[in-house]
Design a protein around this motif. Structure first.
Motif, short mmCIF file in Angstrom:
data_model
loop_
_atom_site.label_atom_id
_atom_site.label_comp_id
_atom_site.label_asym_id
_atom_site.label_seq_id
_atom_site.Cartn_x
_atom_site.Cartn_y
_atom_site.Cartn_z
N THR A 120 30.50 35.56 36.99
CA THR A 120 30.56 37.00 37.29
C THR A 120 29.18 37.64 37.14
O THR A 120 28.84 38.56 37.87
CB THR A 120 31.57 37.74 36.39
OG1 THR A 120 31.17 37.66 35.03
CG2 THR A 120 32.97 37.20 36.56
N SER A 175 36.64 43.73 35.48
CA SER A 175 36.69 42.30 35.77
C SER A 175 37.86 41.68 35.02
O SER A 175 38.37 42.25 34.05
CB SER A 175 35.38 41.61 35.35
OG SER A 175 35.21 41.66 33.95
N ARG A 229 36.94 44.63 45.51
CA ARG A 229 37.24 43.52 44.59
C ARG A 229 36.93 42.20 45.26
O ARG A 229 37.35 41.96 46.40
CB ARG A 229 38.69 43.56 44.15
CG ARG A 229 39.16 42.31 43.39
CD ARG A 229 40.56 42.47 42.85
NE ARG A 229 40.60 43.48 41.80
CZ ARG A 229 41.72 43.97 41.28
NH1 ARG A 229 42.90 43.55 41.73
NH2 ARG A 229 41.67 44.88 40.32
N PHE A 284 36.30 40.35 40.23
CA PHE A 284 35.18 41.24 39.93
C PHE A 284 35.29 42.50 40.79
O PHE A 284 35.28 42.42 42.02
CB PHE A 284 33.85 40.52 40.20
CG PHE A 284 32.64 41.27 39.73
CD1 PHE A 284 32.24 41.19 38.40
CD2 PHE A 284 31.91 42.06 40.60
CE1 PHE A 284 31.12 41.89 37.95
CE2 PHE A 284 30.80 42.76 40.16
CZ PHE A 284 30.39 42.67 38.83
N GLN A 336 29.38 47.34 38.27
CA GLN A 336 30.65 46.73 37.90
C GLN A 336 31.65 47.80 37.49
O GLN A 336 31.34 48.71 36.74
CB GLN A 336 30.46 45.74 36.75
CG GLN A 336 31.76 45.07 36.30
CD GLN A 336 31.54 44.06 35.20
OE1 GLN A 336 30.43 43.58 35.00
NE2 GLN A 336 32.58 43.75 34.47
#
Length: 885
Positions: free
Chosen positions: A576, A596, A705, A605, A593
């Motif tokens: 990630t 997650s 996503r 993610f 971000q």
């Protein structure tokens, strides 16, 4: 004095008294499973009071973003109706952890209110705990003696447990409290009634402004109290109320905190805000309520999104969506604003708070975009609700309570809006039935949430848990510090806290470790206890097990983490980080971000981006990540790094995360990926093996996503694709898959053309018989039939040709497809559209909604609709007659 001045003076005052000023924690409670949102100033500091963590200083002060929506502290439906209920609010607080106690806390609160803020002393009253004989808690003589040195005894009021004994919850630290109340009435009103008689009497102008809580006891699961070894102080002062008191305003909403938002709404709606409340006969009452709702809810939604909580259909996300939708329905139905408006107000809010909560302004474009998409979506839902209202069938002239609740629950209609719409039709509404249905829903939610948590059984009084799981997956000399039982939905599990553990607790998107604890001293039979999960409550790590070991006091407990699961999880976590850097490289540095999830099988993610990724972008992202894997980059880990050094090093820091003074920095090549992270990682990127993206989707406005697999998961994924391709080749009997598919498509195209010819021939055969079935209805050639064909083009061509031949016609065709789905088609001659105002699109949409449980639309001359209720097709077809009378 402006609100900014008031906030600054509070923090400066306590800094002068030796307090460390700390920033507000995020409003979203990510590390506390007992809360969705931070609902009080002390919630982020709970571990300090519980003894699970040492505070950064024995004296702390701050202003904390809080959110209260339901429960004993607030009810969402009250917001806007009075001058003091809020969803999002600020709580000013000063804290002592085993340092000063009642004397200093009370004296400083009095000094700040009277000397700094200049609130007249004769307007202030204080309350203290009168004691509770049943619980063995005496009258708070100490607080009484302190207050007696500062104000007359007739303004020191004694109250019981309900008013002056504060508790964190059903269990935990608690103690007596002393509140300060201010009388904000006019001099004439004060002359009529003594303010002491209105304290704690729900008078909107005699209000609590500050609460000094003295943490003296611990409430156990059986309800008993035990003395705490270290006495602490927890104070809270509602900032909005304080601003009202200092500025001499009529209500919380009559301060400078709200004026910019009200001014914007006033210009847009044409209604000036006048600060009136229920009981007033002012024509501005309804619009004032709506403005308060919109302004208050904007704050809650904006700060929640900035702190990482996206609107959603469940959990905390549903709370935010519900708050936003309540605001939308008020501006839609009361202010008559039919287009999104809150997203335009968010930048105003961000500017007002830029100096104290800069995270909102830093993300304002993203926050505004999310709010806009939510508003647009719910405005469409409101329109659907209005259409649903038009099709409701009632008994007599009363709309049933369950029907009103359906409008509330499904379409977001408040009861008042339903009552208003019903009144326009000459109906009444079964309000008591609505309340029953609403209460039943609340009861179901409470029942689902019931959890019984036992007291901690303390075997060894130890403050901290030593987590060693970054370096080792097995320990041989741990022991149990404490444990407790937790019962949820009839199932009993146990939570065990060790002094030293290699088990990683769920956090940062990474699942908790599983494995084994082995109990048994030398010479005894080992007892293996399965660790089902590992979690964390604030900083306290606990292990979830199904049973307690018989040898729980063993001081040589061996811990074994499930190593294969952990190693695969580490590969996904490190991937990630590589993915995040690749996304920013390919898409731009706006990528942040937003969440997650990763376990041993897959990674997910979520990130900020406003459009679907192209195949080329996905391929490039995948290529970069795999290149970094092949480079076999070594992990650089910096533990207990001062946060200032991490910031200087350019580490990626996520909005909505709570960082301490020391952080852990994870680097895979200083020029590529450097993030603050508490999770577990591979030692070199080559251990990830291979990275493969399996899906890319939108999950919310401005949030995409990516789902992917690595290592063993990537191997299994590629293997399954190969097997699938081999199966397809076998079915097609083609060595070259592409040529086989092209041949199949060509064959299908030819068969489709043949089928269309057959259907058209069937339609032509029907046309002769249908021509003779036209009837004259009020001067219109009318035909309504359910056809034995369902091909949409054939049905349309048949209707068009018949209308051209007959003219002055309304033609209605129903059909049922091979999978049992009904469809409705309406053709209306152009002259009837003009002369009689008939509209095929409107008619077909209303009939489909009413009879087919579906929808549709089209042009005034021709329109189609579909649905799921085939049994209503006959009624839908015949229903067109009603529009021709």
């Amino acid at each position: 004095m402006t609100s900014r001045d008031i906030r600054r003076q509070f923090l400066d005052f306590f800094a002068s008294k030796g307090h460390k000023i700390i920033p507000s924690a995020p409003m979203v409670a990510k590390s506390d499973p007992t809360l969705m949102f931070i609902n009080s100033g002390m919630a982020p500091l709970k571990d300090f009071f519980l003894g699970n963590q040492a505070p950064p200083s024995k004296r702390i002060a701050d202003t904390q973003k809080c959110l209260r929506v339901s429960g004993k502290h607030n009810d969402l439906e009250d917001v806007g109706m009075d001058g003091y209920h809020h969803t999002m609010f600020e709580m000013l607080g000063n804290w002592s952890f085993g340092d000063y106690f009642k004397k200093e806390a009370l004296a400083w609160s009095w000094e700040l209110l009277t000397d700094i803020y200049k609130i007249p002393k004769d307007r202030l009253y204080v309350s203290i705990f009168e004691g509770n004989e049943a619980e063995g808690v005496p009258f708070d003589q100490e607080a009484y003696d302190v207050w007696r040195t500062m104000l007359p005894e007739d303004r020191i009021l004694k109250f019981g447990k309900k008013e002056n004994f504060w508790e964190m919850g059903d269990q935990g630290p608690c103690g007596p409290c002393s509140e300060i109340h201010v009388d904000l009435r006019s001099d004439a009103e004060r002359a009529k009634t003594d303010g002491r008689d209105l304290v704690n009497a729900d008078d909107p102008n005699v209000i609590e402004v500050w609460n000094n809580v003295f943490m003296q006891f611990n409430r156990k699961a059986d309800g008993s109290l035990e003395e705490l070894p270290a006495k602490s102080v927890d104070t809270g002062m509602g900032f909005e109320r304080l601003c009202r008191a200092v500025q001499g305003a009529r209500s919380n909403y009559d301060t400078d905190l709200w004026k910019p938002l009200f001014d914007f709404l006033g210009k847009l709606s044409g209604h000036a805000y006048q600060d009136v409340y229920p009981g007033s006969d002012s024509p501005a009452l309804k619009t004032d309520i709506a403005m308060r709702v919109v302004a208050d809810h904007l704050r809650a939604v904006s700060f929640a999104i900035a702190d990482g909580q996206m609107p959603d259909n469940g959990g905390a996300g549903y709370v935010i969506r519900r708050i936003l939708r309540r605001a939308v329905r008020y501006y839609y139905s009361v202010l008559n604003i039919k287009e999104p408006v809150m997203y335009r107000m968010a930048p105003i809010l961000a500017e007002e708070f830029h100096d104290v909560f800069p995270e909102l302004k830093a993300q304002i474009d993203f926050v505004s975009k999310v709010i806009l998409e939510e508003e647009k979506g719910f405005l469409r839902t409101l329109e659907s609700g209005l259409k649903r209202f038009e099709t409701i069938e009632i008994q007599g002239t009363t709309l049933g309570g369950t029907q009103a609740f359906e409008l509330y629950d499904t379409f977001g209609f408040p009861y008042d809006l339903t009552a208003l719409l019903a009144k326009e039709k000459g109906w009444s509404v079964d309000e008591s039935g609505f309340k029953v249905a609403l209460q039943e829903q609340k009861d179901r939610s409470r029942k689902d949430a019931v959890k019984q948590v036992g007291d901690w059984m303390v075997l060894r009084d130890e403050q901290n848990v030593d987590f060693v799981g970054y370096d080792q997956l097995e320990t041989r000399k741990s022991h149990v510090s404490k444990y407790r039982a937790v019962t949820a939905k009839g199932d009993v599990q146990y939570q065990i806290v060790l002094n030293r553990t290699p088990f990683y607790p769920e956090g940062g998107g990474q699942v908790g470790d599983t494995g084994w604890m082995i109990f048994g001293s030398e010479g005894t039979s080992p007892e293996r206890v399965r660790v089902l999960d590992t979690k964390k409550e604030n900083t306290l790590i606990y292990h979830i097990v199904e049973k307690l070991p018989e040898q729980i006091s063993d001081d040589t407990v061996r811990c074994e983490v499930d190593e294969p699961k952990r190693r695969l999880t580490e590969a996904n976590h490190s991937a990630t980080h590589l993915l995040h850097a690749a996304l920013r490289s390919v898409l731009g540095t706006h990528v942040q971000q937003k969440g997650s999830f990763l376990n041993e099988e897959t990674l997910r993610f979520d990130f900020q981006h406003f459009q679907k990724l192209s195949d080329g972008e996905l391929a490039e992202i995948e290529r970069i990540v795999n290149q970094k894997i092949r480079e076999n980059i070594a992990l650089e880990e910096a533990r207990n790094l001062p946060i200032e050094e991490a910031q200087k090093a350019g580490a990626m820091m996520l909005f909505g995360e709570k960082y301490g003074e020391s952080v852990r920095m994870i680097t895979f090549d200083p020029s590529y990926s450097r993030e603050l992270c508490g999770g577990c990682h591979v030692q070199r990127t080559g251990q990830i093996g291979y990275f493969k993206i399996t899906a890319e989707t939108a999950i919310a406005a401005g949030v995409r996503r990516i789902e992917a697999v690595t290592a063993k998961g990537a191997e299994q994924y590629v293997s399954s694709l190969e097997n699938e391709i081999a199966s397809i080749k076998n079915v097609l009997k083609a060595k070259d898959l592409t040529k086989g598919i092209v041949a199949l498509q060509e064959e299908n195209k030819q068969l489709q053309k043949a089928l269309e010819r057959m259907v058209q021939e069937q339609a032509n055969g029907l046309r002769e018989g249908l021509r003779s079935k036209f009837a004259n209805l009020n001067g219109v050639h009318y035909l309504a039939e359910i056809l034995p064909i369902s091909d949409a083009n054939a049905v349309k061509n048949l209707a068009v040709e018949l209308e051209r031949e007959v003219g002055n016609a309304v033609i209605v065709f129903g059909a049922i497809s091979a999978d049992g789905k009904p469809s409705l088609s309406i053709k209306i001659s152009d002259n009837l559209v003009k002369e009689k105002g008939l509209n095929a699109g409107t008619i077909v949409r209303e009939l489909a909604l009413k009879f087919l449980k579906g929808g549709g639309g089209g042009q005034p001359g021709f329109a189609t609709a579909g649905g799921t209720e085939a049994g209503g097709l006959k009624e839908a077809v015949e229903g067109v007659k009603g529009y021709l009378r």
